[in-house]
Scaffold this motif. Structure first.
Motif, short mmCIF file in Angstrom:
data_model
loop_
_atom_site.label_atom_id
_atom_site.label_comp_id
_atom_site.label_asym_id
_atom_site.label_seq_id
_atom_site.Cartn_x
_atom_site.Cartn_y
_atom_site.Cartn_z
N TRP A 110 42.82 19.29 69.03
CA TRP A 110 42.01 19.01 70.23
C TRP A 110 42.91 18.46 71.33
O TRP A 110 43.29 17.29 71.29
CB TRP A 110 40.91 18.01 69.88
CG TRP A 110 40.04 17.63 71.04
CD1 TRP A 110 39.83 18.34 72.18
CD2 TRP A 110 39.27 16.43 71.18
NE1 TRP A 110 38.97 17.68 73.02
CE2 TRP A 110 38.61 16.50 72.43
CE3 TRP A 110 39.07 15.32 70.37
CZ2 TRP A 110 37.77 15.50 72.88
CZ3 TRP A 110 38.23 14.32 70.81
CH2 TRP A 110 37.58 14.40 72.06
N VAL A 143 43.36 16.68 74.59
CA VAL A 143 42.54 15.82 75.46
C VAL A 143 43.35 15.58 76.74
O VAL A 143 44.06 14.57 76.87
CB VAL A 143 42.20 14.49 74.75
CG1 VAL A 143 41.14 13.73 75.56
CG2 VAL A 143 41.69 14.75 73.34
N TYR A 193 43.84 15.83 81.20
CA TYR A 193 43.17 15.66 82.48
C TYR A 193 44.19 15.88 83.59
O TYR A 193 45.41 15.96 83.35
CB TYR A 193 42.59 14.24 82.60
CG TYR A 193 43.63 13.17 82.51
CD1 TYR A 193 44.25 12.66 83.67
CD2 TYR A 193 44.05 12.65 81.29
CE1 TYR A 193 45.24 11.68 83.59
CE2 TYR A 193 45.03 11.68 81.19
CZ TYR A 193 45.62 11.20 82.35
OH TYR A 193 46.61 10.25 82.26
N PHE A 232 33.69 14.76 70.82
CA PHE A 232 33.53 15.70 71.95
C PHE A 232 32.21 15.47 72.67
O PHE A 232 32.12 15.63 73.89
CB PHE A 232 33.62 17.13 71.42
CG PHE A 232 34.01 18.14 72.46
CD1 PHE A 232 33.06 18.96 73.04
CD2 PHE A 232 35.33 18.27 72.86
CE1 PHE A 232 33.41 19.89 73.99
CE2 PHE A 232 35.70 19.19 73.81
CZ PHE A 232 34.73 20.01 74.39
N LEU A 292 32.28 12.51 75.47
CA LEU A 292 33.26 12.53 76.56
C LEU A 292 32.72 11.93 77.86
O LEU A 292 33.49 11.58 78.75
CB LEU A 292 33.72 13.97 76.82
CG LEU A 292 34.70 14.54 75.78
CD1 LEU A 292 35.05 15.98 76.14
CD2 LEU A 292 35.96 13.69 75.71
N ILE A 299 38.06 15.11 81.56
CA ILE A 299 38.84 15.89 80.59
C ILE A 299 38.70 17.39 80.91
O ILE A 299 37.59 17.90 81.09
CB ILE A 299 38.38 15.60 79.16
CG1 ILE A 299 38.53 14.11 78.84
CG2 ILE A 299 39.17 16.44 78.17
CD1 ILE A 299 39.94 13.60 78.97
N THR A 300 39.83 18.07 80.97
CA THR A 300 39.83 19.51 81.26
C THR A 300 39.32 20.27 80.05
O THR A 300 39.87 20.17 78.96
CB THR A 300 41.25 19.99 81.60
OG1 THR A 300 41.75 19.21 82.69
CG2 THR A 300 41.25 21.46 81.99
N GLN A 301 38.26 21.06 80.27
CA GLN A 301 37.67 21.79 79.16
C GLN A 301 37.65 23.30 79.38
O GLN A 301 37.49 24.08 78.43
CB GLN A 301 36.23 21.32 78.92
CG GLN A 301 36.12 19.83 78.60
CD GLN A 301 34.69 19.42 78.34
OE1 GLN A 301 33.93 20.11 77.68
NE2 GLN A 301 34.32 18.26 78.86
N ASP A 302 37.80 23.74 80.63
CA ASP A 302 37.67 25.17 80.92
C ASP A 302 39.02 25.89 80.91
O ASP A 302 39.10 27.09 81.16
CB ASP A 302 37.00 25.38 82.28
CG ASP A 302 37.72 24.64 83.41
OD1 ASP A 302 38.66 23.90 83.11
OD2 ASP A 302 37.32 24.83 84.58
N ASN A 311 43.69 24.29 76.81
CA ASN A 311 43.14 23.00 76.39
C ASN A 311 41.89 23.15 75.53
O ASN A 311 41.14 22.19 75.33
CB ASN A 311 42.80 22.15 77.62
CG ASN A 311 44.04 21.73 78.39
OD1 ASN A 311 45.09 21.49 77.80
ND2 ASN A 311 43.94 21.66 79.70
N ARG A 312 41.65 24.32 75.03
CA ARG A 312 40.46 24.52 74.20
C ARG A 312 40.68 23.90 72.82
O ARG A 312 41.81 23.79 72.32
CB ARG A 312 40.15 26.01 74.05
CG ARG A 312 41.19 26.80 73.27
CD ARG A 312 40.85 28.27 73.26
NE ARG A 312 41.85 29.02 72.51
CZ ARG A 312 41.78 29.27 71.22
NH1 ARG A 312 40.74 28.81 70.53
NH2 ARG A 312 42.73 29.97 70.60
#
Length: 237
Positions: free
Chosen positions: A57, A59, A61, A140, A143, A153-156, A160-161
């Motif tokens: 994971w 995590v 930004y 998750f 968050l 937190i960057t998720q897209d 970073n997936r």
């Protein structure tokens, strides 16, 4: 000395008969071999759903500022907040690794000169490597606690997936190969029955490669393990 034509003709007849008999034997031997080598090739599929046992994971930004010192100080504060959050979610120090921040000086780039915005852009954060996927799924969902502290937190980003993995393939291989072989035999038995034949021994067998993929896009923590076995059987009347 005069040649005994009778003996000469007799020898020729014997040789001719021998050649005919040999040819007949060869033809019948080939026919017998072909009859023995009647075969059928079949495939057997085995699939099994398993739960991921390992997760990665990232995590991460992004932050930006015109003052590099202030930006780096903020990165340190946010990293400390993220670590505290992860520890609160039950992760050990061994499961958390901090990455060095990546800093981009936009003024040093030749493109987008008219829309520079903040001069420095930082990408920072840490990576969780855990053998407890349930902890990651639980963390998750929390968050929003980081978002309240100004940490988005960057998720897209594809890099970073969250990556779920299944690493215990060797534990289920024998059972799955056996199941795939049984499925292949069932297909071969049906073929033999439909063709009024008897299924014989295995002539050859080949195990395909195992594949592990997400069951679907909504449940990446559930994996589908798949293998195809190819088997060739002898057939008899």
């Amino acid at each position: 000395m005069p040649v005994d034509m009778t003996k000469h003709i007799g020898a020729s007849i014997v040789l001719a008969l021998g050649a005919i008999v040999s040819t007949w034997l060869i033809i019948n031997t080939i026919a017998d071999i072909k009859a023995m080598e009647r075969t059928v090739q079949v495939k057997g599929l085995a699939e099994q759903e398993v739960s991921a046992d390992t997760v990665i994971w990232p995590v991460f930004y992004k932050d930006a500022d015109n003052n590099l010192d202030e930006l780096m100080a903020r990165v340190d504060e946010k990293n400390s907040a993220i670590r505290a959050f992860l520890v609160l979610q039950g992760f050990d120090d061994e499961e958390i690794s901090v990455s060095a921040p990546s800093i981009v000086d936009k003024y040093a780039q030749e493109y987008n000169q008219s829309e520079r915005g903040f001069r420095y852009v930082a990408k920072a954060g840490m990576t969780v490597f855990s053998h407890t996927p349930d902890k990651v799924k639980a963390a998750f969902s929390q968050l929003s606690q980081l978002a309240k502290q100004g940490i988005a937190i960057t998720q897209d980003d594809y890099q970073n997936r969250v990556e779920y993995m299944f690493t215990q393939l060797n534990d289920i291989k024998p059972e799955m190969v056996q199941l795939a072989t049984q499925k292949a035999r069932e297909v071969a038995l049906k073929f033999a029955k439909d063709s009024d034949s008897q299924l014989g021994k295995i002539k050859s067998a080949r195990q395909g490669q195992f594949s592990i993929r997400d069951r679907d896009s909504n449940t990446p923590h559930i994996k589908l393990v798949r293998v195809v076995t190819s088997v060739e059987y002898y057939l008899a009347d």
